[in-house]
Design an enzyme around this catalytic site. Structure first.
Site, PDB file in Angstrom:
ATOM      1  N   ILE A  38       0.742  -1.219   0.013  1.00  0.00           N
ATOM      2  CA  ILE A  38      -0.046   0.036   0.064  1.00  0.00           C
ATOM      3  C   ILE A  38       0.948   1.123  -0.115  1.00  0.00           C
ATOM      4  O   ILE A  38       0.672   2.237  -0.693  1.00  0.00           O
ATOM      5  CB  ILE A  38      -0.988  -0.125   1.245  1.00  0.00           C
ATOM      6  CG1 ILE A  38      -2.096  -0.982   1.001  1.00  0.00           C
ATOM      7  CG2 ILE A  38      -1.700   1.373   1.283  1.00  0.00           C
ATOM      8  CD1 ILE A  38      -2.946  -1.189   1.981  1.00  0.00           C
ATOM      9  N   THR A  41       2.188   1.823  -3.425  1.00  0.00           N
ATOM     10  CA  THR A  41       1.315   2.297  -4.479  1.00  0.00           C
ATOM     11  C   THR A  41       0.752   3.491  -4.143  1.00  0.00           C
ATOM     12  O   THR A  41       0.571   4.419  -5.137  1.00  0.00           O
ATOM     13  CB  THR A  41       0.205   1.087  -4.425  1.00  0.00           C
ATOM     14  OG1 THR A  41       0.890  -0.068  -4.627  1.00  0.00           O
ATOM     15  CG2 THR A  41      -0.901   1.571  -5.626  1.00  0.00           C
ATOM     16  N   GLU A  42       0.586   3.861  -2.934  1.00  0.00           N
ATOM     17  CA  GLU A  42       0.159   5.181  -2.450  1.00  0.00           C
ATOM     18  C   GLU A  42       1.308   6.270  -2.734  1.00  0.00           C
ATOM     19  O   GLU A  42       0.783   7.425  -3.476  1.00  0.00           O
ATOM     20  CB  GLU A  42      -0.298   5.141  -1.001  1.00  0.00           C
ATOM     21  CG  GLU A  42      -1.708   4.303  -1.097  1.00  0.00           C
ATOM     22  CD  GLU A  42      -2.827   4.905  -1.461  1.00  0.00           C
ATOM     23  OE1 GLU A  42      -2.676   6.101  -1.869  1.00  0.00           O
ATOM     24  OE2 GLU A  42      -4.038   4.235  -1.460  1.00  0.00           O
ATOM     25  N   SER A  43       2.196   6.087  -2.430  1.00  0.00           N
ATOM     26  CA  SER A  43       3.445   7.280  -2.488  1.00  0.00           C
ATOM     27  C   SER A  43       4.758   7.064  -2.751  1.00  0.00           C
ATOM     28  O   SER A  43       5.596   8.044  -2.687  1.00  0.00           O
ATOM     29  CB  SER A  43       3.504   7.737  -0.856  1.00  0.00           C
ATOM     30  OG  SER A  43       4.159   6.728   0.001  1.00  0.00           O
ATOM     31  N   TYR A 173      -5.536   0.076  -8.995  1.00  0.00           N
ATOM     32  CA  TYR A 173      -4.873   0.274  -7.556  1.00  0.00           C
ATOM     33  C   TYR A 173      -4.980  -1.269  -7.186  1.00  0.00           C
ATOM     34  O   TYR A 173      -4.014  -1.625  -6.359  1.00  0.00           O
ATOM     35  CB  TYR A 173      -5.757   0.981  -6.879  1.00  0.00           C
ATOM     36  CG  TYR A 173      -5.329   1.283  -5.408  1.00  0.00           C
ATOM     37  CD1 TYR A 173      -4.325   2.202  -4.930  1.00  0.00           C
ATOM     38  CD2 TYR A 173      -5.973   0.547  -4.451  1.00  0.00           C
ATOM     39  CE1 TYR A 173      -4.008   2.165  -3.651  1.00  0.00           C
ATOM     40  CE2 TYR A 173      -5.495   0.666  -2.973  1.00  0.00           C
ATOM     41  CZ  TYR A 173      -4.382   1.434  -2.855  1.00  0.00           C
ATOM     42  OH  TYR A 173      -3.919   1.439  -1.321  1.00  0.00           O
TER      43      TYR A 173
END
Length: 191
Positions: A38, A41-43, A173
């Site tokens: 996560i 993928t997020e940052s 995502y």
């Protein structure tokens, strides 16, 4: 002459956050590989990441939605978490891990298949539980979504979301986080 390569090649960025990832994973009985996936993928492991929404930090917490859920759970009242708070890596990993915990153990607690619950929680992390429920059952009702998901295999739940989630971003995502979770599970062996 040949040389044996190390068993894993976990990036230095991932290693930097591993202690807090392990702490939160143990706290909430989550897979550390999921949390790393996560964050990636997020940052892309940027603790100062900020999206236009706005979402902040490693796990891209939106103060007005996930942030209020998290603070309500941790502090007993829905507070607006500040960007400064969320830019601190440990705070952010705690907030993101808490939100995943809430998704899997509160919002989707009635889904019997762990894999289905995980897929739905990952998608909900990106788009919210109501949008996931609507994709699964045609209704924003979490109860209706649980009934529908419990009548399907985990593969069917995953395929349904990949094909029918309203935002292409969320479909991508979900695929990225699932793939990266498997990657980090491999990388974390022996660490």
């Amino acid at each position: 002459m040949s040389y044996a390569l190390p068993a894993n090649n976990l990036s230095n960025q991932a290693k930097r956050y591993l202690p807090e990832v392990h702490t939160q994973a143990a706290r909430y009985k989550l897979d550390p590989a999921l949390l790393l996936a996560i964050i990636h993928t997020e940052s892309s492991f940027n603790p100062l990441a900020r999206s236009p929404i706005p979402a902040f930090g490693l796990m891209q917490i939106v103060p007005t939605s996930a942030g209020k859920d998290v603070s309500n759970f941790l502090q007993g009242k829905p507070l607006l978490l500040s960007p400064e708070y969320l830019f601190q890596a440990d705070n952010n990993v705690e907030a993101g891990s808490t939100y995943i915990h809430l998704l899997t153990n509160r919002y989707f607690k009635n889904i019997r298949n762990e894999e289905s619950r995980l897929y739905m929680s990952i998608a909900a992390y990106n788009t919210g539980p109501g949008n996931v429920a609507k994709t699964i059952s045609g209704s924003k009702s979490l109860n209706q979504a649980s009934i529908a998901a419990n009548s399907m295999s985990a593969d069917k739940v995953y395929t349904l979301m990949i094909n029918n989630l309203p935002a292409q971003e969320t479909r991508n995502y979900l695929q990225k986080v699932v793939k990266r979770t498997a990657y980090y599970q491999e990388q974390l062996k022996g660490i």
